[in-house]
Design a protein around this motif. Sequence first.
Motif, PDB file in Angstrom:
ATOM      1  N   TYR A   1       0.838  -1.193   0.000  1.00 40.08           N
ATOM      2  CA  TYR A   1       0.000   0.000   0.000  1.00 40.08           C
ATOM      3  C   TYR A   1       0.869   1.236   0.000  1.00 40.08           C
ATOM      4  N   TRP A   2       0.265   2.343  -0.392  1.00 37.19           N
ATOM      5  CA  TRP A   2       0.871   3.670  -0.241  1.00 37.19           C
ATOM      6  C   TRP A   2      -0.238   4.692  -0.057  1.00 37.19           C
ATOM      7  N   ILE A   3       0.108   5.772   0.626  1.00 34.15           N
ATOM      8  CA  ILE A   3      -0.841   6.848   0.904  1.00 34.15           C
ATOM      9  C   ILE A   3      -0.209   8.154   0.429  1.00 34.15           C
TER      10      ILE A   3
ATOM     11  N   GLY B   1      -1.434  10.063   8.129  1.00 39.34           N
ATOM     12  CA  GLY B   1      -1.734  10.347   9.530  1.00 39.34           C
ATOM     13  C   GLY B   1      -3.198  10.244   9.896  1.00 39.34           C
ATOM     14  N   ARG B   2      -4.020   9.738   8.977  1.00 40.36           N
ATOM     15  CA  ARG B   2      -5.469   9.624   9.234  1.00 40.36           C
ATOM     16  C   ARG B   2      -5.922   8.172   9.363  1.00 40.36           C
ATOM     17  N   GLY B   3      -4.987   7.235   9.320  1.00 37.04           N
ATOM     18  CA  GLY B   3      -5.344   5.829   9.479  1.00 37.04           C
ATOM     19  C   GLY B   3      -5.801   5.137   8.213  1.00 37.04           C
TER      20      GLY B   3
ATOM     21  N   THR C   1       8.972   3.220   9.969  1.00 38.56           N
ATOM     22  CA  THR C   1       8.268   2.955  11.221  1.00 38.56           C
ATOM     23  C   THR C   1       6.763   3.133  11.108  1.00 38.56           C
ATOM     24  N   ALA C   2       6.305   4.065  10.291  1.00 42.04           N
ATOM     25  CA  ALA C   2       4.854   4.245  10.129  1.00 42.04           C
ATOM     26  C   ALA C   2       4.227   3.002   9.505  1.00 42.04           C
ATOM     27  N   SER C   3       4.877   2.422   8.517  1.00 45.61           N
ATOM     28  CA  SER C   3       4.335   1.226   7.873  1.00 45.61           C
ATOM     29  C   SER C   3       4.443   0.010   8.797  1.00 45.61           C
ATOM     30  N   ILE C   4       5.478  -0.045   9.601  1.00 45.49           N
ATOM     31  CA  ILE C   4       5.601  -1.131  10.582  1.00 45.49           C
ATOM     32  C   ILE C   4       4.432  -1.058  11.564  1.00 45.49           C
ATOM     33  N   ARG C   5       4.138   0.137  12.083  1.00 41.62           N
ATOM     34  CA  ARG C   5       2.997   0.309  13.002  1.00 41.62           C
ATOM     35  C   ARG C   5       1.685  -0.077  12.312  1.00 41.62           C
ATOM     36  N   THR C   6       1.538   0.328  11.052  1.00 36.51           N
ATOM     37  CA  THR C   6       0.321   0.003  10.300  1.00 36.51           C
ATOM     38  C   THR C   6       0.148  -1.507  10.203  1.00 36.51           C
TER      39      THR C   6
END
Length: 188
Positions: A101-103, A109-111, A142-147
């Motif tokens: 995925y990509w945003i 930052g909106r989930g 890190t954002a993708s790891i958290r996701t």
Amino acid sequence: MTDGLVIPELDAGPFLLRPFRPGDLPLIEEAAADPYIPVISSVPVPYTEAAGLAFVQRQHDRARECVGYSLAIADRDGDRAVGQIGLWVTELAEGRAATGYWIAPSARGRGAAGHALAAVARWALTDLAIPRVHLHVEPWNTASIRTAERAGFQREGLLRSWMELGGVRRDMLLYARVAADGQAAPTD
């Protein structure tokens, strides 16, 4: 003879996962200006309207050719596309599928990624009865790891020099969900 896969519409909480449309060109243009999205995807650089329309067609071709499902992640209110998520099914004979995925920068930052990933994993594991869904994440992301973790994916290991992106060999973390894991929902 098959006509390919049918790209669904999936509920992803405040987002809707749906087929790409020509009206999604603003998303593709924004993604093309991001320094990372074109490296990990087929988003065209440089962006032109013709290249953007060709991108939209490629997403439909992936389903027609039975490679996988490419879905626009859209705000439920207003139907503005904010990103992309795919489910790639070329390894179904082995009981697994890949996702990614990509945003767009303006929608981060909106989930959106978490809601989309949880919805695709739930659909793949339950409705499509695929035993395993996996994804790769660069260790610095890190954002993708958290996701991935919020969507119920478990880290399985580090794949050293796993793939080439942007002309550079890159390490990747391997994350997966299996049908036996049960369902998880993202937390914002």
